[in-house]
Design a protein around this motif. Structure first.
Motif, PDB file in Angstrom:
ATOM      1  N   ARG A 138     -31.010   9.938  22.852  1.00 61.00           N
ATOM      2  CA  ARG A 138     -32.185   8.779  22.834  1.00 61.00           C
ATOM      3  C   ARG A 138     -33.253   9.231  22.352  1.00 61.00           C
ATOM      4  O   ARG A 138     -34.027  10.425  22.383  1.00 61.00           O
ATOM      5  CB  ARG A 138     -32.401   8.920  24.442  1.00 61.00           C
ATOM      6  N   GLY A 146     -34.658   0.813  20.326  1.00 61.58           N
ATOM      7  CA  GLY A 146     -33.173   0.404  19.995  1.00 61.58           C
ATOM      8  C   GLY A 146     -32.780   0.575  18.628  1.00 61.58           C
ATOM      9  O   GLY A 146     -31.775   0.864  18.452  1.00 61.58           O
ATOM     10  N   SER A 150     -29.751   2.705  17.393  1.00 67.63           N
ATOM     11  CA  SER A 150     -28.831   2.060  16.812  1.00 67.63           C
ATOM     12  C   SER A 150     -28.319   2.881  15.372  1.00 67.63           C
ATOM     13  O   SER A 150     -27.243   3.088  15.112  1.00 67.63           O
ATOM     14  CB  SER A 150     -28.707   0.807  16.451  1.00 67.63           C
ATOM     15  N   ILE A 169     -26.469  -2.733  25.412  1.00 69.03           N
ATOM     16  CA  ILE A 169     -27.864  -2.206  25.971  1.00 69.03           C
ATOM     17  C   ILE A 169     -27.403  -0.873  26.636  1.00 69.03           C
ATOM     18  O   ILE A 169     -26.285  -0.684  27.178  1.00 69.03           O
ATOM     19  CB  ILE A 169     -28.440  -3.131  26.899  1.00 69.03           C
ATOM     20  N   HIS A 170     -28.522  -0.081  26.747  1.00 67.56           N
ATOM     21  CA  HIS A 170     -28.352   1.150  27.637  1.00 67.56           C
ATOM     22  C   HIS A 170     -28.774   0.851  28.996  1.00 67.56           C
ATOM     23  O   HIS A 170     -29.578   0.314  29.157  1.00 67.56           O
ATOM     24  CB  HIS A 170     -29.610   2.270  26.962  1.00 67.56           C
ATOM     25  N   SER A 175     -32.502  -0.133  26.135  1.00 69.17           N
ATOM     26  CA  SER A 175     -32.518  -0.099  24.850  1.00 69.17           C
ATOM     27  C   SER A 175     -31.402  -1.130  24.234  1.00 69.17           C
ATOM     28  O   SER A 175     -30.047  -1.021  24.530  1.00 69.17           O
ATOM     29  CB  SER A 175     -32.244   1.298  24.475  1.00 69.17           C
ATOM     30  N   LEU A 176     -31.827  -1.880  23.253  1.00 66.99           N
ATOM     31  CA  LEU A 176     -30.667  -2.720  22.697  1.00 66.99           C
ATOM     32  C   LEU A 176     -29.938  -2.336  21.519  1.00 66.99           C
ATOM     33  O   LEU A 176     -30.623  -1.604  20.679  1.00 66.99           O
ATOM     34  CB  LEU A 176     -31.458  -4.009  22.332  1.00 66.99           C
ATOM     35  N   PHE A 177     -28.714  -2.084  21.711  1.00 68.02           N
ATOM     36  CA  PHE A 177     -27.939  -1.489  20.523  1.00 68.02           C
ATOM     37  C   PHE A 177     -27.481  -2.638  19.575  1.00 68.02           C
ATOM     38  O   PHE A 177     -27.136  -3.714  19.938  1.00 68.02           O
ATOM     39  CB  PHE A 177     -26.701  -0.457  20.922  1.00 68.02           C
ATOM     40  N   ASP A 331     -36.333  -4.698  20.572  1.00 66.89           N
ATOM     41  CA  ASP A 331     -35.521  -3.466  20.672  1.00 66.89           C
ATOM     42  C   ASP A 331     -34.880  -3.135  22.313  1.00 66.89           C
ATOM     43  O   ASP A 331     -34.476  -2.069  22.514  1.00 66.89           O
ATOM     44  CB  ASP A 331     -36.353  -2.148  20.439  1.00 66.89           C
ATOM     45  N   ARG A 332     -34.903  -4.118  23.019  1.00 68.36           N
ATOM     46  CA  ARG A 332     -34.424  -4.315  24.212  1.00 68.36           C
ATOM     47  C   ARG A 332     -33.643  -5.409  24.495  1.00 68.36           C
ATOM     48  O   ARG A 332     -33.827  -6.497  23.945  1.00 68.36           O
ATOM     49  CB  ARG A 332     -35.730  -3.935  25.576  1.00 68.36           C
TER      50      ARG A 332
END
Ligand SMILES: Cc1ncc(COP(=O)(O)O)c(C=O)c1O
Length: 408
Positions: A138, A146, A150, A169-170, A175-177, A331-332
């Motif tokens: 992370r 994010g 990624s 997402i995590h 967090s957005l992948f 990013d989320r």
């Protein structure tokens, strides 16, 4: 889809379809509440069992069929035949791992602090096949976490990568992948993409055709707004000829011919149905999940996504005033907000949340806020007020301490 206007966003909320009493429920990532029609479907399912003659042969098949059709529609899939009814994500992962021979490629990619069901499955797979488990750390940066995370996943994929197993997402901080780019890189190197969509499908629009994963799994009881003890899996065509974990009667050909069940069949029913868990006709849970899926389709996940983004953007805008580091809005996940609370006394914060009837997840230095259609701006304002109250009490205490010090 046309975007919802600001006026439409303000009235999109579906709180009236739930019964959350006077709670500000901001913890769907832990367990979603049930829509009232879903609860009703469960009660009706239970009642049918009260006098079992009300359970017809059709009940063994109809809700399973509906779940398959509706989930396929929800993820823009072409066929319901790729969908299986599972009891959990871990069950689906075991099917995938058991049906994925280890070729000469030697690594599996996961992210740091992956959900245990995912981690344990691939960790065992790696031990069994002498493969390497690569865990992508992370990033310490918060604002653009994010994107950075990624990129680190994308950079790690190469000709040695067998499987990339990731959510969109995590589950902890949201967090957005960038699944589209991760999928492109994985496909370019012949790596298999396994998506755990438990914390996203139903709140984030997922297009299976665009991502073309090897498999996608999701529990029912979070963003899908369904009951506990059910999950759904999308299994791509190559997996659909695989071995199920168990041999149950209903997954074999002609299982609808109740008088001929001992005319044993060598072949499974079509597609991913072979992976359905035993007793997947569950007369209480299947009507419930079918109902929740219908709601999500009717409400339109693209609109839900936009609505959740509207709420979390509002919250993050307000929270910035308190100098709390937040993951940037792009990013989320649209329905998630991870709030770093190290500057607060967790006991004081939790007490304030309780007083204000706010339900959120507080774990160590982190508060996880997760929203869905049942939330509204009032819920966001309640949270902001709780932070304000804790901060003002702290300021008050600090001022009081200063005064005491000076007077001593
Ligand atoms: C990201 C994620 N995946 C999966 C699950 C559920 O896994 P399982 O169905 O194996 O209990 C959870 C539950 O919290 C989760 O957060």
């Amino acid at each position: 889809m046309s975007e919802l206007t600001v006026t439409q966003l303000k009235t999109f909320c579906k709180k009236a379809d739930f019964n959350l009493e006077d709670y500000h429920y901001l913890n769907g990532a832990y367990m979603s509440p049930l829509p009232m029609v879903t609860e009703q479907a469960g009660i009706e399912g239970m009642r049918r069992k009260r006098i079992p003659m009300h359970l017809t042969k059709e009940h063994f098949f109809s809700y399973r069929r509906l779940i398959r059709e509706r989930f396929a529609q929800l993820i823009h899939g072409e066929s319901s035949e790729n969908i299986a009814i599972l009891p959990s994500v871990s069950y689906g992962l075991s099917i995938i791992a058991n049906n994925t021979p280890c070729n000469d490629k030697k690594n599996i990619i996961l992210v740091e602090d992956e959900f245990p069901s995912v981690y344990y499955t691939w960790e065992k797979y790696c031990r069994r096949h002498q493969a390497e488990l690569i865990v992508i750390k992370r990033p310490v940066e918060v604002e653009n976490r994010g994107s950075l995370w990624s990129q680190a996943i994308i950079d790690a994929i190469d000709e040695n990568t067998h499987v990339v197993s990731v959510g969109n997402i995590h589950w902890q901080d949201g967090s957005l992948f960038d699944l589209k780019r991760i999928a492109e890189k994985a496909h370019a190197y012949g790596a298999l993409l396994v998506i755990d969509a438990t914390q996203s499908v139903g709140a984030i629009d997922i297009d299976i055709k665009q991502l073309n994963p090897y498999a996608l799994l999701a529990s029912s009881y979070k963003t899908l707004l369904g009951p506990y003890s059910m999950a759904i899996g999308y299994f791509s065509d190559p997996l659909c000829s695989g071995e199920p974990l168990e041999e149950n009667w209903i997954n074999r050909n002609f299982s609808d011919r109740f008088a001929e069940l001992t005319h044993y069949q060598d072949h499974y029913r079509q597609g991913a149905e072979r992976f359905d868990v035993g007793e997947s006709s569950n007369f209480i849970l299947t009507p419930m999940l079918a109902e929740s899926l219908k709601l999500l389709i009717d409400w339109d996940v693209r609109k839900i996504q936009q609505y959740c983004q509207y709420l979390t953007n509002y919250l993050s805008g307000k929270l910035q005033a308190f100098n709390i580091p937040l993951i940037g809005n792009r990013d989320r996940g649209c329905h998630y907000l991870g709030i770093e609370i190290s500057q607060f006394d967790p006991d004081v914060l939790v007490a304030e949340l309780e007083t204000s009837r706010i339900i959120a997840s507080v774990r160590g230095d982190f508060m996880r806020i997760s929203l869905h259609v049942y939330n509204n701006i009032d819920d966001c304002d309640a949270l902001i007020d709780a932070f304000k109250a804790v901060l003002s009490r702290r300021t008050h205490r600090a001022t009081h301490a200063d005064v005491t010090e000076v007077s001593e």
